[in-house]
Scaffold this motif. Sequence first.
Motif, PDB file in Angstrom:
ATOM      1  N   TYR A 189     -15.473  -3.339  -2.427  1.00 56.23           N
ATOM      2  CA  TYR A 189     -15.945  -2.062  -1.890  1.00 56.23           C
ATOM      3  C   TYR A 189     -15.761  -2.009  -0.373  1.00 56.23           C
ATOM      4  N   GLY A 190     -16.060  -3.138   0.300  1.00 58.52           N
ATOM      5  CA  GLY A 190     -15.848  -3.203   1.742  1.00 58.52           C
ATOM      6  C   GLY A 190     -14.369  -3.141   2.082  1.00 58.52           C
ATOM      7  N   TYR A 191     -13.544  -3.823   1.297  1.00 54.55           N
ATOM      8  CA  TYR A 191     -12.110  -3.830   1.576  1.00 54.55           C
ATOM      9  C   TYR A 191     -11.499  -2.459   1.326  1.00 54.55           C
ATOM     10  N   ALA A 192     -12.046  -1.718   0.354  1.00 59.45           N
ATOM     11  CA  ALA A 192     -11.539  -0.369   0.082  1.00 59.45           C
ATOM     12  C   ALA A 192     -11.765   0.549   1.285  1.00 59.45           C
ATOM     13  N   ILE A 193     -12.891   0.356   1.982  1.00 56.81           N
ATOM     14  CA  ILE A 193     -13.125   1.122   3.212  1.00 56.81           C
ATOM     15  C   ILE A 193     -12.050   0.771   4.236  1.00 56.81           C
ATOM     16  N   TRP A 194     -11.776  -0.526   4.397  1.00 52.67           N
ATOM     17  CA  TRP A 194     -10.748  -0.967   5.343  1.00 52.67           C
ATOM     18  C   TRP A 194      -9.368  -0.425   4.940  1.00 52.67           C
ATOM     19  N   GLU A 195      -9.065  -0.397   3.646  1.00 54.30           N
ATOM     20  CA  GLU A 195      -7.782   0.143   3.198  1.00 54.30           C
ATOM     21  C   GLU A 195      -7.626   1.609   3.595  1.00 54.30           C
ATOM     22  N   ASN A 196      -8.710   2.372   3.505  1.00 55.58           N
ATOM     23  CA  ASN A 196      -8.640   3.783   3.900  1.00 55.58           C
ATOM     24  C   ASN A 196      -8.486   3.932   5.405  1.00 55.58           C
ATOM     25  N   ILE A 197      -9.186   3.084   6.168  1.00 55.43           N
ATOM     26  CA  ILE A 197      -9.000   3.061   7.622  1.00 55.43           C
ATOM     27  C   ILE A 197      -7.541   2.749   7.938  1.00 55.43           C
ATOM     28  N   GLN A 198      -7.022   1.723   7.276  1.00 53.99           N
ATOM     29  CA  GLN A 198      -5.647   1.285   7.502  1.00 53.99           C
ATOM     30  C   GLN A 198      -4.647   2.380   7.135  1.00 53.99           C
ATOM     31  N   ARG A 199      -4.867   3.028   6.003  1.00 57.63           N
ATOM     32  CA  ARG A 199      -3.945   4.068   5.533  1.00 57.63           C
ATOM     33  C   ARG A 199      -3.862   5.227   6.532  1.00 57.63           C
ATOM     34  N   ILE A 200      -5.028   5.682   7.007  1.00 51.00           N
ATOM     35  CA  ILE A 200      -5.043   6.825   7.926  1.00 51.00           C
ATOM     36  C   ILE A 200      -4.429   6.442   9.267  1.00 51.00           C
ATOM     37  N   LEU A 201      -4.856   5.311   9.823  1.00 49.73           N
ATOM     38  CA  LEU A 201      -4.337   4.897  11.124  1.00 49.73           C
ATOM     39  C   LEU A 201      -2.843   4.590  11.062  1.00 49.73           C
ATOM     40  N   ASP A 202      -2.416   3.936   9.987  1.00 47.95           N
ATOM     41  CA  ASP A 202      -1.001   3.592   9.866  1.00 47.95           C
ATOM     42  C   ASP A 202      -0.144   4.859   9.869  1.00 47.95           C
ATOM     43  N   GLY A 203      -0.628   5.896   9.208  1.00 46.99           N
ATOM     44  CA  GLY A 203       0.081   7.171   9.228  1.00 46.99           C
ATOM     45  C   GLY A 203       0.143   7.757  10.624  1.00 46.99           C
ATOM     46  N   MET A 204      -0.968   7.632  11.371  1.00 50.02           N
ATOM     47  CA  MET A 204      -1.001   8.157  12.741  1.00 50.02           C
ATOM     48  C   MET A 204      -0.050   7.372  13.643  1.00 50.02           C
TER      49      MET A 204
END
Length: 481
Positions: free
Chosen positions: A47-62
Amino acid sequence: MAKNDKKMVDAITSMDEDFAQWYTDICKKAELIAYTSIKGCMVIRPYGYAIWENIQRILDGMFKETGHENVNMPMFIPESLLQKEKDHVEGFAPEVAWVTHGGHDRLEEKLCVRPTSETLFCEHYANIVHSYRDLPKLYNQWVSVVRWEKTTRPFLRSREFLWQEGHTIHATAQEAIEETERMLNVYTRFCEESLAMPVVQGKKTESDKFAGAVSTYAIEALMHDGKALQAGTSHYFGDGFAKAFEIEYTDRDNKRVHPHQTSWGVTTRLIGAIIMTHGDDNGLVLPPAVAPIQAVIVPVAMHKDGVLDKANELKERLKNAGVRVKLDDTDNSPGWKFAEYEMKGVPVRVEIGPKDIEANQCVVVTRHNREKTFVSLDELETVIAQKLQEVHDGMFQKALENRENKTYQCTSIEEINKALEEKGDGFIEAMWCGEEACEDEVKAQTGAGSRCIPFAQKNLSDKCVCCGKPAQHMVLWGKAY
């Protein structure tokens, strides 16, 4: 609409009773982390890693929108390579972990486990940058790093943590400085638009800048308890690293010159920032943009005909509308499920039972304020999208109000101490002469260190808060994580 303030999760310590224990309780009870036998290191649970994955996905796109490419550098740095930039190695020496053996054999040269990767990127740039045509290089990597912290806390400080580190190299100082500022703006936009977390942009003082940098910029956030947290940094290196690593290129005038560099990064401490900015006594409150589950559907009396079928239908509709949705069809009671997803910070809860089906409606509850709304099933997708935006906006406004209520303007050390004692921890806005001795004295007498020199300056006084000499800047001060 109705609002329910009843505490649903008794296993979490009240934040007013013990903020540190409240934080630890949430990390464990919401299944974000688990401790290990390796001191100072943690398991980031799914659950904690899923939060990080979403952070990573959004920032990586930016990052990619601004022209950056992902690379991956080695984990190990030879001691001789690390030592090439004197200020850099001195800054990280106390935190470095060393590898001295490979199997049973002692290594000819010991290797450090990367605390950061400037030296590795410099070595690489020296090999690939030869002409102005090779510039700029806009690189980023998503990796883990190791820093041997003495005092650790989940997400905020651990000996191994996940992060991204951007490293760029440019033909001119102007281009590099523009990159440094651009990436600070990217972080600011991400924190405010995706994490619902207001931040203050500013420049670090000379004593607080990154080891080896010409200048360091940062975004500072204020947590619920009034302590500051550095949420991201961006560094301009000038040509110092290029000279140390003998990076040269041939410019348009056919002259050999040194390029200019930057680096910038955020870490998994952003998860800690989310917890401490938005959480409450019932657990997590997650911004919809990074929540692993944006909406949970809880069937009521699901043993009755048609309830589970209708719940599955709603799940498919929301899934097709782009919502990260979960249907909890376990045999736990609805009350248990309400408390569970409160604790996990799911932004929106959808309740559906026999009477709701009969009335062609469902109950929607928003996590940040626990407002309950009856919604026509015909309007479900539209209303859920609206509610997710309401959650984000409400979270941001609450965090902003907390910061504004805990920001104090002071013109003397006595005023700083009085504000902190009477009102509690928070940001202090006060003038500074620019002398490191005064910066140190303010922290020694108040416990509040300099956080940054905000870009948005205010002229509170013409005198330094410490020595009374002419002031150069307004500084943001605070106790910090």
